[in-house]
Write a protein that holds these residues in place. Structure first.
Motif, PDB file in Angstrom:
ATOM      1  N   ALA A 237       0.831  -1.206   0.000  1.00 54.23           N
ATOM      2  CA  ALA A 237       0.000   0.000   0.000  1.00 54.23           C
ATOM      3  C   ALA A 237       0.866   1.257   0.000  1.00 54.23           C
ATOM      4  N   TRP A 238       1.973   1.218   0.738  1.00 57.42           N
ATOM      5  CA  TRP A 238       2.864   2.383   0.781  1.00 57.42           C
ATOM      6  C   TRP A 238       3.532   2.614  -0.577  1.00 57.42           C
ATOM      7  N   ASP A 239       3.950   1.544  -1.242  1.00 57.54           N
ATOM      8  CA  ASP A 239       4.557   1.678  -2.567  1.00 57.54           C
ATOM      9  C   ASP A 239       3.566   2.296  -3.552  1.00 57.54           C
TER      10      ASP A 239
ATOM     11  N   ASP B  95       1.176   7.123  -6.710  1.00 53.89           N
ATOM     12  CA  ASP B  95       0.015   7.942  -7.081  1.00 53.89           C
ATOM     13  C   ASP B  95      -0.261   9.097  -6.108  1.00 53.89           C
ATOM     14  N   GLY B  96       0.311   9.055  -4.897  1.00 52.44           N
ATOM     15  CA  GLY B  96       0.109  10.146  -3.940  1.00 52.44           C
ATOM     16  C   GLY B  96      -1.299  10.243  -3.403  1.00 52.44           C
ATOM     17  N   ASP B  97      -2.090   9.192  -3.525  1.00 50.36           N
ATOM     18  CA  ASP B  97      -3.481   9.205  -3.076  1.00 50.36           C
ATOM     19  C   ASP B  97      -3.541   8.779  -1.604  1.00 50.36           C
TER      20      ASP B  97
ATOM     21  N   GLN C 226      -6.678   6.696  -0.520  1.00 45.68           N
ATOM     22  CA  GLN C 226      -6.582   5.275  -0.835  1.00 45.68           C
ATOM     23  C   GLN C 226      -5.654   4.552   0.141  1.00 45.68           C
ATOM     24  N   LEU C 227      -4.562   5.219   0.545  1.00 41.38           N
ATOM     25  CA  LEU C 227      -3.648   4.627   1.523  1.00 41.38           C
ATOM     26  C   LEU C 227      -4.369   4.372   2.843  1.00 41.38           C
TER      27      LEU C 227
ATOM     28  N   LEU D 247      -6.699   0.763   6.781  1.00 35.39           N
ATOM     29  CA  LEU D 247      -7.748   0.605   7.790  1.00 35.39           C
ATOM     30  C   LEU D 247      -8.117  -0.857   7.966  1.00 35.39           C
ATOM     31  N   LEU D 248      -8.188  -1.590   6.869  1.00 39.35           N
ATOM     32  CA  LEU D 248      -8.468  -3.026   6.951  1.00 39.35           C
ATOM     33  C   LEU D 248      -7.317  -3.760   7.634  1.00 39.35           C
TER      34      LEU D 248
END
Length: 475
Positions: A340-342, A347-349, A352-353, A358-359
């Motif tokens: 997720a970090w990659d 994308d810098g979103d 979304q991160l 959260l899951l």
């Protein structure tokens, strides 16, 4: 148990049976202690850079190989269609000498060209060669004359003008010596050989040490200014490692931002040393491992290094039963977190991160709470789970705060050069030596972070020191 005791129990001797059961309980208890001890020793024996904070250089020969990245399947070197990279030519203003070359005869018909025919048929091809001059050091002799006064017959000797070094070596040569010592980690003796062979200057090991000490004194002001920047920073990566001064144990602390580095050699690893480095009223975010010396900070003010956690998870995954299952499940969480970090790096979103992590937070919290229950099955990993639950907020700071990364790799990369220096030099020999090396290491790494020349900066610092002016701070 002897045969007589066994027969007594069978015959119903109550006192013998009681004594045997008491001894049996002691044996079972001792066996449990021995099993725990053997398990602990086996875990220590199996420690490596994969499952602990040990550096790869200390991995035993029996350690499994570190996992490598997936190959692309392409052959080594430049790929078809790659433009290639070539050395850039210096602009004409920086060229010291230009030599013109003209062809003597035609390559087609062998016609010999005369002087009037030497006219360019296009832009000439430029080819540059860089070379050291035969003598790269300029020696200036200052002669101080004395004049006898015709009135009082007193003899007055001329004084060196301001800016002339009181040392036998100029600022640029001194800066080169210091750069070799701190950036390139060249020993005192090897430095004397390099300076003699490359520059033609005779230099003793004592002179090399005096130059390095002088640079440390000159950097006192800039080092204090770097410390103030760390205390005012919004995000700081911090770590510590061992050090030796005159054979006594010390601790080398390192605090880094994206553009500033501060090293400090302290007597211990206590939390008081971290407070001294960061300041009593530090308001930013601290990225670190789980070392208790940082526990005085609020968990919401921290970011726990997930690279360290991944090694801890690996260690638990190599255990038995529920500990193994716990470690493997946590490793899956860590793997998905780095994925997720990659994706965020590309994308810098941030939304979304946060949604993806959260899951992962729900999954990891369930694993930790289950492991925190008092049970013989969780005795090897319950303390670890409880430790993470106490620092829960510090696991996820990177998801909502700009400039914070999930790992502490930034400061570990910064410490690498200092650790190599420590191994080559065996640390310091005095308190003055501690101040010198911490200032030089701080200036060296700060220049590297800012993509500035350490040699140029040291030249300015030593020039100002020779004039008696304050040393310039790094911009």
């Amino acid at each position: 148990m002897e045969r007589v005791e066994a027969e007594a129990i069978v015959d119903g001797d109550r006192e013998t049976a009681i004594l045997f059961l008491l001894r049996l309980g002691e044996v079972v208890e001792a066996n449990g202690r021995l099993e725990a001890r053997v398990g602990e020793l086996e875990r220590r024996l199996n420690r490596s850079s994969r499952n602990s904070s040990l550096p790869p250089s200390q991995d035993p020969p029996s350690a499994p190989p570190r996992p490598g990245g997936k190959g692309s399947g392409r052959r080594r070197g430049g790929q078809p269609g790659h433009e290639g990279r070539h050395r850039r030519l210096l602009p004409p203003a920086r060229v010291d000498e230009v030599v013109e070359h003209w062809p003597e005869r035609c390559g087609s018909c062998a016609h010999v060209f005369g002087l009037p025919e030497r006219v360019d048929a296009g832009e000439p091809t430029r080819y540059q060669v860089a070379e050291l001059p035969p003598r790269s050091v300029v020696v200036t002799e200052h002669r101080l004359h004395g004049v006898c006064c015709p009135g009082c017959e007193a003899r007055t000797l001329a004084e060196l003008p301001v800016g002339v070094p009181r040392s036998a070596f100029g600022p640029r040569l001194q800066a080169a010596v210091v750069t070799l010592a701190v950036r390139n980690r060249v020993s005192r003796r090897d430095t004397t050989e390099l300076v003699r062979e490359l520059f033609g200057v005779e230099l003793s090991t004592g002179s090399v040490d005096a130059i390095i000490q002088r640079a440390g004194v000159a950097l006192a002001g800039p080092h204090t200014e770097l410390e103030q920047r760390i205390k005012a920073a919004s995000v700081v990566n911090i770590d510590e490692t061992g050090w030796k001064t005159g054979g006594d144990k010390r601790t080398l602390w390192a605090a880094l931002t994206s553009l500033t580095a501060v090293f400090r050699i302290a007597p211990s690893r206590h939390a008081s040393e971290a407070k001294t480095l960061l300041g009593e009223r530090f308001k930013g975010i601290v990225c670190s491992d789980r070392y208790p010396g940082y526990d005085y900070l609020d968990p919401a003010q921290r970011q726990i290094c997930w690279a360290h956690l991944a090694r801890d998870f690996t260690a638990h995954s190599e255990g038995m039963s529920e500990q193994k299952q716990f470690g493997e499940a946590c490793l899956e969480v860590a793997g998905e977190l780095f994925t997720a970090w990659d994706a965020y790096q590309e994308d810098g979103d941030r939304g979304q991160l946060q949604a993806r992590t959260l899951l992962l937070q729900d999954t990891l919290r369930t694993l930790l709470e289950r492991a925190d229950r008092k049970s013989p099955r969780t005795r090897y990993h319950s303390a670890f789970a409880r430790n993470l639950l106490k620092r829960w907020a510090g696991l996820w700071t990177f998801t909502h705060t700009d400039g914070v990364e999930p790992t502490n790799n930034h400061v570990e990369r910064g410490l690498r050069s200092a650790v190599i220096y420590r191994k080559l030099s065996f640390g310091s020999q005095s308190e003055q030596g501690e101040r010198t090396i911490e200032r030089l290491l701080s200036a060296s790494l700060t220049c590297r972070l800012r993509k500035q020349s350490l040699f140029t900066y040291l030249t300015h610092v030593l020039t100002a020191h020779a004039r008696g002016d304050p040393a310039p701070n790094l911009p």
